[in-house]
Design an enzyme around this catalytic site. Structure first.
Site, mmCIF file in Angstrom:
data_model
loop_
_atom_site.group_PDB
_atom_site.id
_atom_site.type_symbol
_atom_site.label_atom_id
_atom_site.label_comp_id
_atom_site.label_asym_id
_atom_site.label_seq_id
_atom_site.Cartn_x
_atom_site.Cartn_y
_atom_site.Cartn_z
ATOM 1 N N ASP A 101 0.846 -1.201 0.000
ATOM 2 C CA ASP A 101 0.000 0.000 0.000
ATOM 3 C C ASP A 101 0.882 1.251 0.000
ATOM 4 O O ASP A 101 0.671 2.173 0.781
ATOM 5 C CB ASP A 101 -0.950 -0.019 1.206
ATOM 6 C CG ASP A 101 -2.103 0.973 1.037
ATOM 7 O OD1 ASP A 101 -2.382 1.385 -0.113
ATOM 8 O OD2 ASP A 101 -2.729 1.336 2.049
ATOM 9 N N ASN A 161 1.404 7.413 2.918
ATOM 10 C CA ASN A 161 2.139 6.517 3.824
ATOM 11 C C ASN A 161 3.632 6.810 3.842
ATOM 12 O O ASN A 161 4.434 5.992 4.292
ATOM 13 C CB ASN A 161 1.902 5.058 3.432
ATOM 14 C CG ASN A 161 0.512 4.599 3.812
ATOM 15 O OD1 ASN A 161 -0.102 5.189 4.693
ATOM 16 N ND2 ASN A 161 0.011 3.565 3.149
ATOM 17 N N LYS A 165 2.014 4.691 -1.050
ATOM 18 C CA LYS A 165 1.387 5.890 -1.620
ATOM 19 C C LYS A 165 1.895 7.078 -0.798
ATOM 20 O O LYS A 165 2.371 6.881 0.337
ATOM 21 C CB LYS A 165 -0.141 5.779 -1.565
ATOM 22 C CG LYS A 165 -0.698 5.489 -0.195
ATOM 23 C CD LYS A 165 -2.198 5.317 -0.245
ATOM 24 C CE LYS A 165 -2.740 4.885 1.111
ATOM 25 N NZ LYS A 165 -4.169 4.685 1.122
#
Ligand code: PIT
Length: 448
Positions: free
Chosen positions: A145, A150, A147
Site C-alpha cells: 500500500d 504513507n 502511496k
C-alpha cells in the site's frame, strides 16, 4: 483526553502518562482506527509518536490479525527510511504502538501544498523510498500500500515509510509462489493486483513506486479517473502521458516502472543502475524542512548523521573493521569480513543464496535463515569436532544505497571457516565490494 483510558495518570508535565512511561501530548494525525499523538518517553526524555487503537473497533472490523501482522512486520524491518516500532502496549480497551517520531507530515501534504517537486528533490525521495522497499523485500516483506499518504518526512527532509497494515510476508504466498489478496489503493495498485490472478509482491511494490515517482515529477496521478474500472484499464494499457517538463532520463525510467507486465517490469537493481537514478544532484543540500515542522520542539541530543562516504573512504575494500567496535569484532578476527557495498540488500542476499547453492564439493552449504538480521549459511555435512560450519551475514544500511555487510563465523571450525572465506566467499563477493577510491559515489551523494 481519549488516550488516557484506564492506562493513564496525570504526569508532572500535566499530560496523561501512559503505563507510567509515555507522557501523551498533542495529536499529530488521524489514521484508521485511531489517532497518533506526540509523547515523551519518561525513561529517556526523548519524544516518540504513539498510535492509539481502539480494540473494539479493530475487532469489529475483523482487523485484529492484520494488526498483529503489522506489528510482526514492523519488528522485522529496521531501516533509516522506515518508521521504527519501539514498543507495543495494551490495556483492556486499547492498543498502543510507540513509534519513532517523524515531525514533517506526509509527503502527500507536501505535494498538495507545493504541487510537483524539482527532479533533484524527487530523486532524493525516490532513492530513499527504493532503499526502504528493497530492504523490506530482502526480508521477505511486501508493503502493498505504498502511496504518498504513507510516506512521512522528518525535519531534515528524509522520507520514512509507515503503515504496514496491508503488508504481506513472503511465507504467505500460495503454492504458485504468488500473493492473492486484493489490496492497496486503486490509483497506486499494480494492474496484476487488481486482476486478482496472483501477483509478485515485490513487482507490485515497484509499480507503486513508479506511480509515486510520476506524482512527484508531474504533480498529478498517471491514471486519473473517478471510475476504478476505467483507471484499471488505463493502467493495464499503460495509457498515460509524461508532462513536457519531465527530463529525458525520467521519461525513460517512468515507463519501465509503470510496465503493465510484471515479468518485464524493472527490478530494484536495474532502477539503481538507471541514468536518472544515478544522476548526481547539483545541490547536495536536503530540501528545506517542511513549514509545518515546529522548530522549537527540536530534539537537541540527537547524534549527527554519519556520512557514509567519509566513513567508507577511511577504509579499504573488505575491511571496515577498525571503524566498528565491540563484541561483533570477535567472529571477524577469526577471519571474517566487513565491507561496504552499493548493491541493494536483495542483491547481497541472492549472492549469498547463489553461493550456498553452488558451494564447492565437500563443503555443501544451505541457507538456514534469511530473516531480520541477515542471512545464515550452514554446512550440509556434520563437520569436524566443532560441528557444522555456519556463517552469518548481517546487513546494515548506513545510508540509502549504501550497505555494510558483516560476515562472521557462527559455528564450526575456525580454520575451515577461514578457508571458506578466502576460497569461496571473497571471490564470490569481490565485485560488489565498494572499496575506497572506487567509483565516485554519484547517485548516493544525492540522498545521504
Ligand atoms: C505521524 C508521525 C509518526 C508516526 C506516524 C504518524 C504513524 C502513522 C501510522 C503508523 C502505523 C499505521 C498507520 C499510520 O498503520 O512519527 O504523523 O503503524
Amino acid at each position: 483526553m481519549a488516550a488516557a483510558d484506564e492506562a493513564g495518570k496525570k504526569g508532572g508535565g500535566g499530560g496523561v502518562v501512559l503505563q507510567g512511561r509515555y507522557e501523551m501530548g498533542r495529536v499529530l494525525g488521524h489514521g484508521n482506527f485511531g489517532r497518533v499523538h506526540v509523547a515523551r518517553d519518561l525513561r529517556t526524555g526523548k519524544s516518540v509518536a504513539v498510535k492509539v487503537l481502539a480494540k473494539e473497533k479493530v475487532v469489529r472490523a475483523g482487523m485484529m490479525e492484520q494488526m498483529k501482522r503489522e506489528i510482526a512486520v514492523m519488528k522485522r524491518v529496521t531501516h533509516p527510511n522506515i518508521v521504527e516500532l519501539h514498543e507495543v502496549m495494551a490495556t483492556r480497551s486499547k492498543i498502543y504502538l510507540a513509534l519513532e517520531l517523524v515531525r514533517g507530515g506526509e509527503l502527500f501534504a507536501r505535494i498538495v501544498r507545493c504541487g510537483r517537486v524539482a527532479e533533484d528533490v524527487a530523486r532524493r525521495y525516490f532513492a530513499q523510498l527504493v532503499s526502504a522497499v528493497d530492504f523490506c523485500h530482502s526480508r521477505g516483506v511486501y508493503h502493498r500500500d505504498l502511496k504518498p499518504e504513507n510516506l512521512l518526512l522528518d525535519e531534515a527532509g528524509n522520507l520514512k515509510v509507515v503503515d504496514f497494515g496491508l503488508s504481506a510476508l513472503a511465507d504467505h504466498a500460495r503454492a504458485d509462489g504468488l500473493l492473492h489478496t486484493l489490496c492497496g489503493t486503486p490509483g497506486y495498485a499494480a494492474p496484476e493486483v487488481l486482476r486478482d490472478k496472483g501477483y509478485d509482491g515485490a513487482m507490485a511494490d515497484i509499480w507503486s513506486c513508479g506511480v509515486i515517482l510520476y506524482v512527484l515529477l508531474a504533480g498529478s496521478l498517471p491514471f486519473p479517473d473517478d471510475n476504478i474500472v476505467t483507471m484499471y484499464r488505463k493502467a493495464q494499457r499503460g495509457d498515460y502521458r509524461c508532462p513536457p517538463w519531465m527530463s529525458t532520463d525520467a521519461r525513460r525510467l517512468v515507463p519501465r516502472l509503470l510496465d503493465p507486465n510484471p515479468a518485464t517490469r524493472i527490478t530494484v537493481a536495474q532502477i539503481v543502475d538507471s541514468p536518472w537514478f544515478r544522476k548526481t544532484s547539483i545541490s547536495r543540500q536536503p530540501p528545506p524542512p517542511p513549514p509545518t515542522a515546529p522548530a522549537a520542539e527540536k530534539e537537541k541530543d540527537e547524534p549527527e548523521t554519519l556520512n557514509a562516504f567519509h566513513l567508507i573512504s577511511l577504509s579499504e575494500g573488505f575491511d571496515l573493521s577498525p571503524l566498528f567496535e565491540g563484541d561483533s569484532g570477535k567472529g571477524r578476527r577469526e577471519g571474517g569480513m566487513l565491507f561496504a557495498t552499493r548493491e541493494p540488500a536483495s542483491g547481497v542476499v541472492s549472492r549469498l543464496e547463489e553461493l550456498a547453492a553452488r558451494s564447492g564439493a565437500g563443503r555443501m552449504m544451505r541457507v538456514t535463515k534469511s530473516g531480520a538480521r541477515g542471512v545464515r549459511l550452514e554446512g550440509a555435512e556434520r563437520g569436524g569436532a566443532k560441528g557444522r560450519l555456519a556463517v552469518a551475514a548481517d546487513i546494515f544500511t548506513v545510508a540509502p544505497s549504501v550497505l555494510v555487510v558483516d560476515v562472521k563465523k557462527d559455528g564450526g571450525d575456525t580454520l575451515e571457516y577461514r578457508s571458506f572465506c578466502s576460497e569461496e566467499l571473497r571471490p564470490a563477493l569481490q565485485d560488489i565490494v565498494w572499496a575506497a577510491g572506487a567509483d565516485p559515489p554519484a547517485p548516493a551523494t544525492a540522498v545521504v
